[in-house]
Design a protein around this motif. Structure first.
Motif, PDB file in Angstrom:
ATOM      1  N   GLY A 140       0.812  -1.216   0.000  1.00  0.00           N
ATOM      2  CA  GLY A 140       0.000   0.000   0.000  1.00  0.00           C
ATOM      3  C   GLY A 140       0.842   1.262   0.000  1.00  0.00           C
ATOM      4  O   GLY A 140       0.510   2.253  -0.654  1.00  0.00           O
ATOM      5  N   LYS A 141       1.959   1.232   0.720  1.00  0.00           N
ATOM      6  CA  LYS A 141       2.846   2.393   0.770  1.00  0.00           C
ATOM      7  C   LYS A 141       3.599   2.593  -0.540  1.00  0.00           C
ATOM      8  O   LYS A 141       3.979   3.712  -0.869  1.00  0.00           O
ATOM      9  CB  LYS A 141       3.854   2.233   1.912  1.00  0.00           C
ATOM     10  CG  LYS A 141       3.237   2.266   3.287  1.00  0.00           C
ATOM     11  CD  LYS A 141       4.283   2.075   4.357  1.00  0.00           C
ATOM     12  CE  LYS A 141       4.394   0.597   4.628  1.00  0.00           C
ATOM     13  NZ  LYS A 141       5.241   0.222   5.731  1.00  0.00           N
ATOM     14  N   LEU A 142       3.810   1.521  -1.278  1.00  0.00           N
ATOM     15  CA  LEU A 142       4.598   1.590  -2.502  1.00  0.00           C
ATOM     16  C   LEU A 142       3.751   1.764  -3.758  1.00  0.00           C
ATOM     17  O   LEU A 142       4.286   2.086  -4.823  1.00  0.00           O
ATOM     18  CB  LEU A 142       5.452   0.328  -2.637  1.00  0.00           C
ATOM     19  CG  LEU A 142       6.543   0.180  -1.579  1.00  0.00           C
ATOM     20  CD1 LEU A 142       7.139  -1.211  -1.618  1.00  0.00           C
ATOM     21  CD2 LEU A 142       7.607   1.238  -1.790  1.00  0.00           C
ATOM     22  N   ARG A 143       2.450   1.577  -3.658  1.00  0.00           N
ATOM     23  CA  ARG A 143       1.588   1.610  -4.848  1.00  0.00           C
ATOM     24  C   ARG A 143       1.728   2.921  -5.616  1.00  0.00           C
ATOM     25  O   ARG A 143       1.809   2.920  -6.846  1.00  0.00           O
ATOM     26  CB  ARG A 143       0.127   1.385  -4.440  1.00  0.00           C
ATOM     27  CG  ARG A 143      -0.857   1.330  -5.588  1.00  0.00           C
ATOM     28  CD  ARG A 143      -0.961  -0.051  -6.128  1.00  0.00           C
ATOM     29  NE  ARG A 143      -1.873  -0.153  -7.248  1.00  0.00           N
ATOM     30  CZ  ARG A 143      -2.614  -1.213  -7.482  1.00  0.00           C
ATOM     31  NH1 ARG A 143      -2.575  -2.235  -6.668  1.00  0.00           N
ATOM     32  NH2 ARG A 143      -3.373  -1.271  -8.533  1.00  0.00           N
ATOM     33  N   SER A 144       1.771   4.054  -4.918  1.00  0.00           N
ATOM     34  CA  SER A 144       1.883   5.332  -5.628  1.00  0.00           C
ATOM     35  C   SER A 144       3.239   5.444  -6.336  1.00  0.00           C
ATOM     36  O   SER A 144       3.321   6.011  -7.439  1.00  0.00           O
ATOM     37  CB  SER A 144       1.668   6.511  -4.685  1.00  0.00           C
ATOM     38  OG  SER A 144       2.673   6.560  -3.703  1.00  0.00           O
ATOM     39  N   THR A 145       4.290   4.883  -5.758  1.00  0.00           N
ATOM     40  CA  THR A 145       5.596   4.872  -6.412  1.00  0.00           C
ATOM     41  C   THR A 145       5.539   4.030  -7.681  1.00  0.00           C
ATOM     42  O   THR A 145       6.044   4.429  -8.731  1.00  0.00           O
ATOM     43  CB  THR A 145       6.679   4.319  -5.469  1.00  0.00           C
ATOM     44  OG1 THR A 145       6.737   5.148  -4.309  1.00  0.00           O
ATOM     45  CG2 THR A 145       8.038   4.275  -6.145  1.00  0.00           C
ATOM     46  N   TYR A 146       4.907   2.875  -7.584  1.00  0.00           N
ATOM     47  CA  TYR A 146       4.745   2.025  -8.759  1.00  0.00           C
ATOM     48  C   TYR A 146       3.935   2.740  -9.839  1.00  0.00           C
ATOM     49  O   TYR A 146       4.243   2.633 -11.023  1.00  0.00           O
ATOM     50  CB  TYR A 146       4.069   0.706  -8.394  1.00  0.00           C
ATOM     51  CG  TYR A 146       4.890  -0.181  -7.474  1.00  0.00           C
ATOM     52  CD1 TYR A 146       6.275  -0.125  -7.434  1.00  0.00           C
ATOM     53  CD2 TYR A 146       4.261  -1.088  -6.636  1.00  0.00           C
ATOM     54  CE1 TYR A 146       7.013  -0.942  -6.599  1.00  0.00           C
ATOM     55  CE2 TYR A 146       4.991  -1.919  -5.798  1.00  0.00           C
ATOM     56  CZ  TYR A 146       6.358  -1.838  -5.787  1.00  0.00           C
ATOM     57  OH  TYR A 146       7.081  -2.654  -4.965  1.00  0.00           O
ATOM     58  N   GLN A 147       2.912   3.466  -9.422  1.00  0.00           N
ATOM     59  CA  GLN A 147       2.088   4.205 -10.380  1.00  0.00           C
ATOM     60  C   GLN A 147       2.922   5.275 -11.090  1.00  0.00           C
ATOM     61  O   GLN A 147       2.822   5.447 -12.303  1.00  0.00           O
ATOM     62  CB  GLN A 147       0.892   4.844  -9.682  1.00  0.00           C
ATOM     63  CG  GLN A 147      -0.092   5.500 -10.622  1.00  0.00           C
ATOM     64  CD  GLN A 147      -0.815   4.504 -11.498  1.00  0.00           C
ATOM     65  OE1 GLN A 147      -1.401   3.556 -10.993  1.00  0.00           O
ATOM     66  NE2 GLN A 147      -0.786   4.709 -12.802  1.00  0.00           N
ATOM     67  N   HIS A 148       3.781   5.968 -10.343  1.00  0.00           N
ATOM     68  CA  HIS A 148       4.677   6.966 -10.964  1.00  0.00           C
ATOM     69  C   HIS A 148       5.632   6.294 -11.952  1.00  0.00           C
ATOM     70  O   HIS A 148       5.902   6.840 -13.027  1.00  0.00           O
ATOM     71  CB  HIS A 148       5.475   7.722  -9.906  1.00  0.00           C
ATOM     72  CG  HIS A 148       4.675   8.709  -9.125  1.00  0.00           C
ATOM     73  ND1 HIS A 148       4.004   9.769  -9.696  1.00  0.00           N
ATOM     74  CD2 HIS A 148       4.434   8.789  -7.798  1.00  0.00           C
ATOM     75  CE1 HIS A 148       3.386  10.459  -8.766  1.00  0.00           C
ATOM     76  NE2 HIS A 148       3.622   9.882  -7.600  1.00  0.00           N
ATOM     77  N   MET A 149       6.155   5.146 -11.579  1.00  0.00           N
ATOM     78  CA  MET A 149       7.040   4.416 -12.489  1.00  0.00           C
ATOM     79  C   MET A 149       6.303   4.044 -13.767  1.00  0.00           C
ATOM     80  O   MET A 149       6.830   4.215 -14.864  1.00  0.00           O
ATOM     81  CB  MET A 149       7.587   3.165 -11.788  1.00  0.00           C
ATOM     82  CG  MET A 149       8.523   3.454 -10.641  1.00  0.00           C
ATOM     83  SD  MET A 149       8.896   2.012  -9.630  1.00  0.00           S
ATOM     84  CE  MET A 149       9.813   1.004 -10.778  1.00  0.00           C
ATOM     85  N   LEU A 150       5.084   3.565 -13.614  1.00  0.00           N
ATOM     86  CA  LEU A 150       4.272   3.180 -14.759  1.00  0.00           C
ATOM     87  C   LEU A 150       3.990   4.388 -15.654  1.00  0.00           C
ATOM     88  O   LEU A 150       4.099   4.315 -16.880  1.00  0.00           O
ATOM     89  CB  LEU A 150       2.972   2.561 -14.266  1.00  0.00           C
ATOM     90  CG  LEU A 150       2.095   1.860 -15.269  1.00  0.00           C
ATOM     91  CD1 LEU A 150       2.829   0.725 -15.954  1.00  0.00           C
ATOM     92  CD2 LEU A 150       0.847   1.333 -14.575  1.00  0.00           C
TER      93      LEU A 150
END
Length: 93
Positions: free
Chosen positions: A77-87
């Motif tokens: 949950g804490k990393l999802r926004s980082t993954y979204q930025h990477m995507l």
């Protein structure tokens, strides 16, 4: 679906946590699904749960680009926004 089945053959504990959803990545329409598995990473000698986020995007000549974002279940949950930025940083030529 074939990709998920192939991933499950190499990781029998892998299962879907959600139904596939439509996703747009810089104007390219793809599919997204949350998966779960037992992680090979251990904490205090115990295996931990992991969450995988699979994103698939069609490419030229019927090929498929896929990305898998993986984290321990407790941290996803804490990393999802980082993954979204990477995507969102993907650029297609």
């Amino acid at each position: 679906q074939n990709l998920i089945q192939g991933m499950q053959q190499s990781n029998p504990g892998l299962h879907t946590k959600s139904n596939p959803k439509n996703i747009s990545v810089n104007g390219i329409q793809g599919r997204s699904v949350d998966l779960a598995s037992t992680s090979p990473v251990q904490r205090n000698g115990q295996q931990t749960a992991e969450r995988d986020w699979l994103v698939t995007l069609p490419r030229q000549q019927g090929s498929l680009l896929y990305l898998v974002f993986i984290a321990p279940e407790n941290d996803f949950g804490k990393l999802r926004s980082t993954y979204q930025h990477m995507l969102n940083s993907l650029r297609f030529q």
